[in-house]
Design a protein around this motif. Structure first.
Motif, PDB file in Angstrom:
ATOM      1  N   ALA A  17      -8.643   6.083  10.414  1.00  0.00           N
ATOM      2  CA  ALA A  17      -8.304   4.838  10.603  1.00  0.00           C
ATOM      3  C   ALA A  17      -7.855   4.244   9.264  1.00  0.00           C
ATOM      4  CB  ALA A  17      -8.881   3.862  11.226  1.00  0.00           C
ATOM      5  N   LEU A  18      -8.545   4.599   7.954  1.00  0.00           N
ATOM      6  CA  LEU A  18      -8.227   4.103   6.779  1.00  0.00           C
ATOM      7  C   LEU A  18      -7.906   4.995   5.528  1.00  0.00           C
ATOM      8  CD1 LEU A  18      -8.364   1.243   5.021  1.00  0.00           C
ATOM      9  CD2 LEU A  18     -10.741   1.788   4.836  1.00  0.00           C
ATOM     10  N   GLY A  19      -7.135   4.837   4.768  1.00  0.00           N
ATOM     11  CA  GLY A  19      -6.829   5.725   3.603  1.00  0.00           C
ATOM     12  C   GLY A  19      -5.933   4.957   2.480  1.00  0.00           C
ATOM     13  N   GLY A  20      -5.782   5.736   1.514  1.00  0.00           N
ATOM     14  CA  GLY A  20      -4.985   4.982   0.345  1.00  0.00           C
ATOM     15  C   GLY A  20      -5.150   5.743  -0.888  1.00  0.00           C
ATOM     16  N   GLU A  21      -4.574   4.971  -1.813  1.00  0.00           N
ATOM     17  CA  GLU A  21      -4.699   5.516  -3.259  1.00  0.00           C
ATOM     18  C   GLU A  21      -4.931   4.394  -4.293  1.00  0.00           C
ATOM     19  OE1 GLU A  21      -1.312   8.487  -4.342  1.00  0.00           O
ATOM     20  OE2 GLU A  21      -0.369   6.668  -3.341  1.00  0.00           O
ATOM     21  N   GLN A  22      -5.497   4.617  -5.466  1.00  0.00           N
ATOM     22  CA  GLN A  22      -5.831   3.801  -6.549  1.00  0.00           C
ATOM     23  C   GLN A  22      -4.714   2.925  -6.854  1.00  0.00           C
ATOM     24  OE1 GLN A  22      -6.499   5.321 -10.457  1.00  0.00           O
ATOM     25  NE2 GLN A  22      -8.775   5.053 -10.275  1.00  0.00           N
ATOM     26  N   SER A  23      -3.524   3.119  -6.836  1.00  0.00           N
ATOM     27  CA  SER A  23      -2.346   2.708  -7.106  1.00  0.00           C
ATOM     28  C   SER A  23      -2.135   1.412  -6.143  1.00  0.00           C
ATOM     29  CB  SER A  23      -1.152   3.346  -7.054  1.00  0.00           C
ATOM     30  OG  SER A  23      -0.816   3.755  -5.981  1.00  0.00           O
ATOM     31  N   GLY A  24      -2.789   1.128  -5.172  1.00  0.00           N
ATOM     32  CA  GLY A  24      -2.795   0.074  -4.087  1.00  0.00           C
ATOM     33  C   GLY A  24      -1.934   0.540  -2.748  1.00  0.00           C
ATOM     34  N   HIS A  25      -1.619   1.897  -2.598  1.00  0.00           N
ATOM     35  CA  HIS A  25      -1.155   1.999  -1.383  1.00  0.00           C
ATOM     36  C   HIS A  25      -2.330   2.198  -0.493  1.00  0.00           C
ATOM     37  CE1 HIS A  25       2.740   3.989  -3.325  1.00  0.00           C
ATOM     38  NE2 HIS A  25       3.204   3.162  -2.633  1.00  0.00           N
ATOM     39  N   VAL A  26      -2.418   1.396   0.506  1.00  0.00           N
ATOM     40  CA  VAL A  26      -3.265   1.395   1.640  1.00  0.00           C
ATOM     41  C   VAL A  26      -2.791   1.463   2.921  1.00  0.00           C
ATOM     42  CG1 VAL A  26      -5.431   0.054   2.466  1.00  0.00           C
ATOM     43  CG2 VAL A  26      -5.084   0.296   0.097  1.00  0.00           C
ATOM     44  N   ILE A  27      -3.307   2.412   3.722  1.00  0.00           N
ATOM     45  CA  ILE A  27      -2.839   2.897   5.126  1.00  0.00           C
ATOM     46  C   ILE A  27      -3.932   2.213   6.132  1.00  0.00           C
ATOM     47  CG2 ILE A  27      -1.815   4.227   6.696  1.00  0.00           C
ATOM     48  CD1 ILE A  27      -1.104   6.080   4.037  1.00  0.00           C
ATOM     49  N   ILE A  28      -3.541   1.381   6.935  1.00  0.00           N
ATOM     50  CA  ILE A  28      -4.382   1.128   8.009  1.00  0.00           C
ATOM     51  C   ILE A  28      -3.767   1.513   9.251  1.00  0.00           C
ATOM     52  CG2 ILE A  28      -5.751  -0.833   9.145  1.00  0.00           C
ATOM     53  CD1 ILE A  28      -5.473  -2.464   6.526  1.00  0.00           C
ATOM     54  N   LEU A  29      -4.124   2.553   9.780  1.00  0.00           N
ATOM     55  CA  LEU A  29      -3.385   3.512  10.721  1.00  0.00           C
ATOM     56  C   LEU A  29      -3.180   2.737  11.985  1.00  0.00           C
ATOM     57  CD1 LEU A  29      -1.327   5.762  10.431  1.00  0.00           C
ATOM     58  CD2 LEU A  29      -3.320   7.213  11.215  1.00  0.00           C
ATOM     59  N   ASP A  30      -4.324   1.896  12.406  1.00  0.00           N
ATOM     60  CA  ASP A  30      -3.928   1.323  13.698  1.00  0.00           C
ATOM     61  C   ASP A  30      -3.013   0.334  13.728  1.00  0.00           C
ATOM     62  OD1 ASP A  30      -6.089   2.646  14.643  1.00  0.00           O
ATOM     63  OD2 ASP A  30      -7.730   1.233  14.324  1.00  0.00           O
ATOM     64  N   HIS A  31      -2.510  -0.507  12.495  1.00  0.00           N
ATOM     65  CA  HIS A  31      -1.441  -1.341  12.524  1.00  0.00           C
ATOM     66  C   HIS A  31      -0.250  -1.088  11.745  1.00  0.00           C
ATOM     67  CE1 HIS A  31      -5.010  -3.617  14.390  1.00  0.00           C
ATOM     68  NE2 HIS A  31      -5.377  -3.518  13.122  1.00  0.00           N
ATOM     69  N   ALA A  32      -0.070   0.148  11.140  1.00  0.00           N
ATOM     70  CA  ALA A  32       0.902   0.272  10.375  1.00  0.00           C
ATOM     71  C   ALA A  32       1.050   2.036   9.960  1.00  0.00           C
ATOM     72  CB  ALA A  32       0.602   0.083   9.191  1.00  0.00           C
ATOM     73  N   THR A  33       2.333   2.456  10.075  1.00  0.00           N
ATOM     74  CA  THR A  33       2.556   3.997  10.074  1.00  0.00           C
ATOM     75  C   THR A  33       2.776   4.196   8.624  1.00  0.00           C
ATOM     76  OG1 THR A  33       5.033   3.307  10.072  1.00  0.00           O
ATOM     77  CG2 THR A  33       3.714   3.951  12.133  1.00  0.00           C
ATOM     78  N   THR A  34       2.683   3.243   7.658  1.00  0.00           N
ATOM     79  CA  THR A  34       2.688   3.722   6.127  1.00  0.00           C
ATOM     80  C   THR A  34       1.884   2.659   5.226  1.00  0.00           C
ATOM     81  OG1 THR A  34       4.651   4.159   4.379  1.00  0.00           O
ATOM     82  CG2 THR A  34       4.757   2.288   5.789  1.00  0.00           C
ATOM     83  N   GLY A  35       1.956   2.801   3.913  1.00  0.00           N
ATOM     84  CA  GLY A  35       1.390   1.891   3.260  1.00  0.00           C
ATOM     85  C   GLY A  35       1.678   0.462   3.362  1.00  0.00           C
ATOM     86  N   ASP A  36       1.308  -0.448   3.408  1.00  0.00           N
ATOM     87  CA  ASP A  36       1.681  -1.930   3.614  1.00  0.00           C
ATOM     88  C   ASP A  36       0.948  -2.965   2.933  1.00  0.00           C
ATOM     89  OD1 ASP A  36       2.251  -4.572   4.835  1.00  0.00           O
ATOM     90  OD2 ASP A  36       2.796  -3.559   6.837  1.00  0.00           O
ATOM     91  N   GLY A  37       1.763  -3.368   1.732  1.00  0.00           N
ATOM     92  CA  GLY A  37       1.041  -4.191   0.810  1.00  0.00           C
ATOM     93  C   GLY A  37       0.562  -5.678   1.547  1.00  0.00           C
ATOM     94  N   THR A  38       1.440  -6.165   2.296  1.00  0.00           N
ATOM     95  CA  THR A  38       1.269  -7.681   2.951  1.00  0.00           C
ATOM     96  C   THR A  38       0.041  -7.366   3.956  1.00  0.00           C
ATOM     97  OG1 THR A  38       3.576  -8.200   2.663  1.00  0.00           O
ATOM     98  CG2 THR A  38       2.188  -9.410   4.031  1.00  0.00           C
ATOM     99  N   LEU A  39       0.144  -6.371   4.656  1.00  0.00           N
ATOM    100  CA  LEU A  39      -1.130  -6.306   5.695  1.00  0.00           C
ATOM    101  C   LEU A  39      -2.248  -6.062   4.832  1.00  0.00           C
ATOM    102  CD1 LEU A  39      -2.169  -5.838   8.457  1.00  0.00           C
ATOM    103  CD2 LEU A  39      -1.521  -3.283   8.096  1.00  0.00           C
ATOM    104  N   THR A  40      -2.232  -5.306   3.902  1.00  0.00           N
ATOM    105  CA  THR A  40      -3.680  -5.033   3.018  1.00  0.00           C
ATOM    106  C   THR A  40      -4.232  -6.329   2.188  1.00  0.00           C
ATOM    107  OG1 THR A  40      -2.930  -2.670   2.332  1.00  0.00           O
ATOM    108  CG2 THR A  40      -4.549  -3.694   0.877  1.00  0.00           C
ATOM    109  N   GLY A  41      -3.297  -6.940   1.709  1.00  0.00           N
ATOM    110  CA  GLY A  41      -3.606  -8.203   1.192  1.00  0.00           C
ATOM    111  C   GLY A  41      -4.336  -9.206   2.109  1.00  0.00           C
ATOM    112  N   LEU A  42      -3.595  -9.327   3.240  1.00  0.00           N
ATOM    113  CA  LEU A  42      -4.093 -10.028   4.567  1.00  0.00           C
ATOM    114  C   LEU A  42      -5.512  -9.854   4.915  1.00  0.00           C
ATOM    115  CD1 LEU A  42      -0.736 -10.380   6.402  1.00  0.00           C
ATOM    116  CD2 LEU A  42      -2.121 -12.303   5.498  1.00  0.00           C
ATOM    117  N   MET A  43      -5.705  -8.370   5.018  1.00  0.00           N
ATOM    118  CA  MET A  43      -6.995  -7.967   5.542  1.00  0.00           C
ATOM    119  C   MET A  43      -8.175  -8.283   4.407  1.00  0.00           C
ATOM    120  SD  MET A  43      -7.186  -6.560   8.602  1.00  0.00           S
ATOM    121  CE  MET A  43      -6.144  -5.861   9.964  1.00  0.00           C
ATOM    122  N   LEU A  44      -7.746  -7.986   3.151  1.00  0.00           N
ATOM    123  CA  LEU A  44      -8.609  -8.375   2.131  1.00  0.00           C
ATOM    124  C   LEU A  44      -9.199 -10.052   1.879  1.00  0.00           C
ATOM    125  CD1 LEU A  44     -10.170  -6.767  -0.396  1.00  0.00           C
ATOM    126  CD2 LEU A  44      -8.049  -7.649  -1.694  1.00  0.00           C
TER     127      LEU A  44
END
Length: 452
Positions: free
Chosen positions: A327-354
């Motif tokens: 369900a969760l993966g990503g890179e040190q550079s800030g590409h974070v994938i939350i697969l239940d809610h996005a098909t690719t890295g999503d910076g806005t979604l990541t920021g909201l979840m954080l």
């Protein structure tokens, strides 16, 4: 002609490497490859097309739309939206393909074309190869199969896209952000409207910087690659945290209330614990690349979370997640994938979840991120060497083995060939920064002598 597709689409200097002719031809080829099960099986294929605010995106968008419509594909033009928004809308609208025009964190003169398959997923290598093959075939003289009359594609603006995407982002949050003061740095990029709207709807008090794109200022001294403005703004405004995106908003870095940077590894660590707590971290596993800090690996082991490593690139992270259902993966550079809610890295979604984790726990981001200690990491680029011999040089292998023995369990060595330049990247982690620098310097010298 070398391979056009790189690690993330086709990218180059707009109007030099990436021309209108190339954009049009690739779009026609993509229509034939990605929409063939639609267009050539009796129904009208549809494409979603978006872009970031770069000036060159205006003429490249026109070329892409022309190519798709000339191939019989109906086009929904969503305008300036983040890459993950185009991916989301491609899936949500049942489109046959999506196209995003952006060079992400690159400087303004660059641009790029990213294609998405049905469902909003990035293309596998074999699909990219097929698109290149079809493009090359017709570039050398074979005629396109061109529809006429009512068979040509129709083009319309899809203005509902922004609101639809924001509603999706806010709708998947586990809790609201009421009571938080957040600074957003939009990099004068594709999220300049989307991200502030989403955070505001979620209840945060906002200070926004880098949100006035003029086509020329994207990533210019701001955003996730230039955090100084965000750090200063967070401290100046007494904010709880800051969020920085890149030009197409598929990545997110953060700043805590003291102005200290929170990188992608730390964000992954915070989100992994939050998702496990609400039983959303499938198999108690997080996926990241070989570039992740050793401190992240040690923290996940200590917390009982399994850490799976992949090659460098969010596409490899995504492939591993999809194959095994993580369900969760990503890179040190800030590409974070939350697969239940996005098909690719999503910076806005990541920021909201954080931010949601900060609001839910009442703890500072600094405190939450302290779950992992970033070990000192030194990266040295060694240019003008034969990178093809990195894995076969006996001299280099011996030097790496000696370095690993010296570092022991609290250090790490990684040698990686650049995908685009004639250089080798030497990365060393150690408990002590001086030791990391010393080992990296010695290894860089061996790379020069062995591969020069």
């Amino acid at each position: 002609m070398g391979r056009l597709f790189g690690t993330d689409g086709v990218r180059g200097v707009a109007n030099a490497d990436l021309t209108a002719e190339l954009a049009l031809g690739l779009s026609v080829a993509a229509a034939h490859v990605l929409a063939e099960a639609g267009t050539f099986a009796g129904h009208r294929a549809t494409a979603v097309v978006g872009r970031d605010p770069r000036a060159s995106g205006e003429f490249l968008e026109a070329a892409v739309v022309a190519g798709l419509a000339s191939a019989g594909v109906d086009v929904l033009r969503v305008g300036v939206l983040p890459t993950p928004a185009v991916a989301h809308l491609t899936g949500a609208l049942g489109a046959d393909l999506g196209v995003m025009l952006s060079a992400s964190h690159n400087a303004m003169p660059d641009n790029g074309i990213k294609f998405f398959a049905r469902g909003g997923h990035k293309l596998a290598d074999e699909l990219e190869d097929r698109i290149e093959s079809v493009y090359a075939e017709h570039r050398t003289g074979a005629p396109w199969d061109r529809p006429t009359g009512a068979g040509v594609g129709r083009v319309r603006d899809y203005d509902e896209g922004l609101d639809q995407y924001v509603a999706h982002l806010v709708g998947v949050l586990p809790n609201r952000l009421d009571g938080l003061k957040i600074v957003l740095d939009e990099a004068h990029g594709a999220a300049s409207r989307v991200s502030p709207e989403a955070f505001a709807r979620a209840g945060a008090e906002l200070v926004t910087i880098g949100a006035v794109p003029d086509g020329l200022n994207i990533n210019d001294g701001c955003g996730s690659t230039h955090l100084d403005l965000l750090k200063a703004a967070v401290v100046e405004h007494g904010a709880d945290l800051g969020i920085a995106h890149d030009g197409d908003a598929d990545r997110c870095l953060a700043v805590d209330h003291t102005g200290a940077e929170i990188d992608g590894d730390q964000i992954l660590a915070v989100l992994a614990l939050a998702m496990r707590e609400r039983e959303a971290l499938r198999s108690d596993t997080v996926v990241a690349t070989v570039m992740s800090n050793l401190g992240f690996k040690l923290a996940m082991e200590r917390e009982g979370i399994r850490f799976v490593q992949t090659g460098v690139g969010d596409r490899y992270v995504l492939e591993e997640m999809k194959e095994h259902g993580y369900a969760l993966g990503g890179e040190q550079s800030g590409h974070v994938i939350i697969l239940d809610h996005a098909t690719t890295g999503d910076g806005t979604l990541t920021g909201l979840m954080l931010a949601a984790r900060v609001a839910q726990t009442g703890r500072t981001l600094r405190d939450l991120a302290s779950v992992m200690e970033r070990l000192p990491q030194v990266l040295v680029n060694v240019p003008d060497v034969d990178k093809s011999r990195v894995s076969t040089s006996a001299e280099l292998a011996a030097a790496v083995s000696e370095a690993e023995r010296e570092l022991g369990s609290t250090g790490r060595v990684l040698l990686r060939s650049s995908g685009t330049e004639p250089l080798v990247r030497v990365m060393v982690e150690a408990a002590d920064i001086e030791q990391a620098r010393s080992v990296a310097g010695r290894l860089a010298d061996v790379v020069k002598s062995a591969l020069g």
